[in-house]
Design an enzyme around this catalytic site. Sequence first.
Site, short mmCIF file in Angstrom:
data_model
loop_
_atom_site.label_atom_id
_atom_site.label_comp_id
_atom_site.label_asym_id
_atom_site.label_seq_id
_atom_site.Cartn_x
_atom_site.Cartn_y
_atom_site.Cartn_z
N TYR A 77 0.82 -1.21 0.00
CA TYR A 77 0.00 0.00 0.00
C TYR A 77 0.86 1.26 0.00
CZ TYR A 77 -3.86 -2.97 1.79
OH TYR A 77 -4.82 -3.94 2.00
N HIS B 268 0.47 -11.22 2.81
CA HIS B 268 -0.59 -10.51 2.08
C HIS B 268 -1.34 -11.42 1.12
CE1 HIS B 268 -1.71 -6.22 0.57
NE2 HIS B 268 -2.76 -6.99 0.65
#
Length: 271
Positions: free
Chosen positions: A44, A102
């Site tokens: 991110y 993730h």
Amino acid sequence: MQRNQYGMPLMGLGTYGRRGTQGIDAILAALEIGYRHLDTAQSYDTERECGEALRQSGLPRDEVFVTTKIDMPNFGAGKLVPSLRRSLDALTMDYVDLTLIHWPSPHEQVPLATYLEQLAEAQALGLTRTIGVSNFTIDLLQRSRTILGDLPIANNQVECHPYLQNRKLVDFCDGAGIPVTAYQPIAHGALKGDPVLEPLAATKGCTVEQLAIAFALARGLAAIPASSNRERLATNFAAEQVVLTPDDTAIIASVDRGARRIDPASAPAWD
């Protein structure tokens, strides 16, 4: 504030896209509203913003639950722990509360044990209080439990909202004692105008987005909606106060379409 067995507040803030000064302002506004759970990730590129917003808030570090996620390029042997140290530098923190894988490595390009064993090492080093996974299927969770042994999997973060309720996976996690965090809990605005949900929201005196968040919380899931708008941040946070009856949850359960919004080509074979 509802929390799970690992101390994670069930109401959290997703920080995808909250970059730069505007990102810091949005995260800071959320902390001022009352959020105490920030969800970030290496991919991110919002770890710096989370750390700076927390610094500006003046809140003690131990009052805010911080999650980050390890990106696939950092799965290889000897790579994960140094990458988490870089994340901590960006966050200006000594530790995070939860570190997740993730996404599973596509087609086992990196063996599961290679990165899970490094994740366990990161916990042993005190870089993260707990560890978990994201976008893992039942098969991957079962294999992960074998690799990690007695070390608990403290979370599986998956897409979950009224249009994708992921019941088989959520039920498995519930039985295995693995808390679930729902990302995209309001389906990125797709619920607006729904002919079933809108009338129910009206009777509850809330928005369909609040209804969706309340539904996740009623299922015992954490929810991490994202927004940069202070008013929306406040209304999302207020969803904790929406009380659903069994009849309400049955109505919301009826709109499940299996409609997955996040489904990259590298994704595992979903349950």
